[in-house]
Design an enzyme around this catalytic site. Structure first.
Site, PDB file in Angstrom:
ATOM      1  N   ARG A   1       0.879  -1.191   0.000  1.00 34.87           N
ATOM      2  CA  ARG A   1       0.000   0.000   0.000  1.00 34.87           C
ATOM      3  C   ARG A   1       0.910   1.232   0.000  1.00 34.87           C
ATOM      4  NH1 ARG A   1      -4.267   0.544  -1.991  1.00 34.87           N
ATOM      5  NH2 ARG A   1      -5.200  -1.177  -0.829  1.00 34.87           N
TER       6      ARG A   1
ATOM      7  N   ARG B   1       2.434  -7.106  -9.166  1.00 35.66           N
ATOM      8  CA  ARG B   1       2.703  -6.467  -7.862  1.00 35.66           C
ATOM      9  C   ARG B   1       2.598  -7.458  -6.707  1.00 35.66           C
ATOM     10  NH1 ARG B   1      -2.602  -2.966  -5.978  1.00 35.66           N
ATOM     11  NH2 ARG B   1      -4.120  -4.694  -6.135  1.00 35.66           N
TER      12      ARG B   1
ATOM     13  N   HIS C   1       1.671   2.518 -10.421  1.00 31.44           N
ATOM     14  CA  HIS C   1       0.686   3.050  -9.466  1.00 31.44           C
ATOM     15  C   HIS C   1       1.397   3.910  -8.410  1.00 31.44           C
ATOM     16  CE1 HIS C   1      -2.764   3.171  -6.832  1.00 31.44           C
ATOM     17  NE2 HIS C   1      -3.473   2.518  -7.693  1.00 31.44           N
TER      18      HIS C   1
ATOM     19  N   ASP D   1     -10.961   9.578  -8.669  1.00 32.66           N
ATOM     20  CA  ASP D   1     -10.474   8.358  -9.323  1.00 32.66           C
ATOM     21  C   ASP D   1     -10.766   8.514 -10.814  1.00 32.66           C
ATOM     22  OD1 ASP D   1     -10.882   4.773  -8.625  1.00 32.66           O
ATOM     23  OD2 ASP D   1      -9.567   5.895  -9.979  1.00 32.66           O
TER      24      ASP D   1
ATOM     25  N   GLU E   1      -0.596   8.239 -11.916  1.00 32.50           N
ATOM     26  CA  GLU E   1      -0.220   6.907 -12.394  1.00 32.50           C
ATOM     27  C   GLU E   1      -0.101   6.884 -13.915  1.00 32.50           C
ATOM     28  OE1 GLU E   1      -3.372   4.466 -10.833  1.00 32.50           O
ATOM     29  OE2 GLU E   1      -3.421   5.602  -8.967  1.00 32.50           O
TER      30      GLU E   1
HETATM   31  O1  TA6 Z   1      -5.561   4.041  -8.664  1.00 35.95           O
HETATM   32  C1  TA6 Z   1      -6.739   3.718  -9.226  1.00 35.95           C
HETATM   33  C2  TA6 Z   1      -7.347   2.471  -8.593  1.00 35.95           C
HETATM   34  O2  TA6 Z   1      -7.759   1.608  -9.599  1.00 35.95           O
HETATM   35  C3  TA6 Z   1      -8.507   2.878  -7.677  1.00 35.95           C
HETATM   36  O3  TA6 Z   1      -9.741   2.542  -8.280  1.00 35.95           O
HETATM   37  C4  TA6 Z   1      -8.239   2.108  -6.390  1.00 35.95           C
HETATM   38  O4  TA6 Z   1      -8.832   0.834  -6.448  1.00 35.95           O
HETATM   39  C5  TA6 Z   1      -6.715   2.046  -6.406  1.00 35.95           C
HETATM   40  O5  TA6 Z   1      -6.402   1.756  -7.759  1.00 35.95           O
HETATM   41  C6  TA6 Z   1      -6.108   1.109  -5.404  1.00 35.95           C
HETATM   42  O6  TA6 Z   1      -6.332  -0.218  -5.768  1.00 35.95           O
HETATM   43  P1  TA6 Z   1      -5.784  -1.366  -4.744  1.00 35.95           P
HETATM   44  O7  TA6 Z   1      -6.121  -2.657  -5.410  1.00 35.95           O
HETATM   45  O8  TA6 Z   1      -4.303  -1.145  -4.600  1.00 35.95           O
HETATM   46  O9  TA6 Z   1      -6.488  -1.114  -3.445  1.00 35.95           O
END
Ligand code: TA6
Length: 299
Positions: free
Chosen positions: A58, A87, A169, A213, A275
């Site tokens: 995270r 990941r 990300h 988002d 991202e």
């Molecule tokens: O960053 C965009 C996204 O797709 C959001 O919709 C949110 O789900 C984020 O990624 C985080 O995803 P994760 O699977 O890491 O909780």
């Protein structure tokens, strides 16, 4: 002066002579730390991010491949976990190349490139079963005194074509999200995932005033930097190479409260995800084709 480098079976880290540093977890080839010469952390990492391989990190720069989010209507990737397996898988450290600072210019031009590898040969059986394609990927992390670059090269080593999506990300650290604006995406169409995935058009700079988002299709072309400005000062500039889309995400209060691995709960005030990726539509790779995409974040 030497680039200082250390490597064990779970992570790789490097420090430039001028003091900048980067740390990469072999799990997910996830960049978990990037510090400037004064030791200031440039990325946001949750205080309770799992770094033991039990789940995706995270924070930092999780690598999204071969699917962004979930794609229920895309047969080949519909069974994969959200954001794919890259990941969530241990990558191999392939090695490093550094350009030492030359005596004449001193520490200001040293850099180091760290290479990580993942292929269908090293992928776990479950992922292979869910995505039965023969591929190899090399992910490179490059640290210079004023930038961090991440790039991926994916090759189809099999005899069947496949389609994929790629995204980095990146959780950028900011002092106060209320003082942040993002430029470089003006006039761009975007999908608003917090408003029924409606297609909208960005007018002016982006500010974050609630859960955000959005999947942008940059209108200014591929070489226009996406710039994060805080209190009027440019803090990050993201340049993309062959990554045609940009996602902007901030979970805000409720989504942050709902993520068990997101701490502190007020951490959404100190991060913005910008991202770089190719996530609208699919990149098709014929046998022996190669796809490469990269980002350079300058500070
Ligand atoms: O960053 C965009 C996204 O797709 C959001 O919709 C949110 O789900 C984020 O990624 C985080 O995803 P994760 O699977 O890491 O909780």
């Amino acid at each position: 002066p030497q680039v200082n480098f250390t490597h064990n079976n779970s992570r790789v880290s490097a420090v430039l002579p001028s003091g900048e540093s980067v740390e990469v977890l072999l799990f997910g080839a996830t960049v978990i730390s990037w510090k400037d010469c004064a030791g200031n952390e440039k990325l946001w990492l949750s205080d309770v991010a799992k770094l033991d391989g039990s789940k995706a990190v995270r924070g930092g720069i999780p690598l999204v491949f071969p699917v962004f989010g979930t794609a229920p209507d895309h047969a080949a990737t519909s069974k994969l976990p959200s954001h794919g397996f890259a990941r969530n898988t241990k990558w191999e450290f392939l090695g490093r190349s550094s350009s030492e600072s030359s005596p004449s210019t001193g520490a200001s031009d040293a850099s180091i490139k760290l290479d990580f590898g993942l292929s269908s040969a090293t992928l776990d059986d479950k992922s292979k079963e869910l995505w039965p394609y023969t591929f190899s990927a090399i992910y490179s992390v490059t640290l210079t005194p004023d930038s961090l670059g991440t790039g991926i090269v994916v090759t189809n080593d099999g005899d069947k074509p496949f389609e994929c999506q790629v995204l980095m990300h990146t959780y950028l650290r900011v002092k106060d999200i209320a003082k942040v604006e993002v430029t470089g995406l003006e006039d761009s169409e975007y999908i608003d995932k917090v408003d029924g995935a409606k297609t909208k058009k960005q007018s002016g700079a982006i500010t974050i005033t609630g859960e955000t988002d959005r999947v942008y299709q940059p209108a200014k072309g591929p070489s226009e930097p996406v710039v994060v400005i805080e209190s009027g000062e440019t803090v990050f500039s993201v340049v993309r190479d062959n990554l045609k889309d940009v996602v902007v995400w901030n979970p805000w209060t409720e989504k942050a409260a709902g993520m068990g691995d997101f701490e502190p709960k007020t951490g959404w005030k100190n991060m913005i995800c910008v991202e770089a990726g190719s996530v609208r539509g699919w990149t098709a790779l014929e046998p022996n084709d190669t796809y490469q995409g990269a980002q350079t974040i300058s500070v």
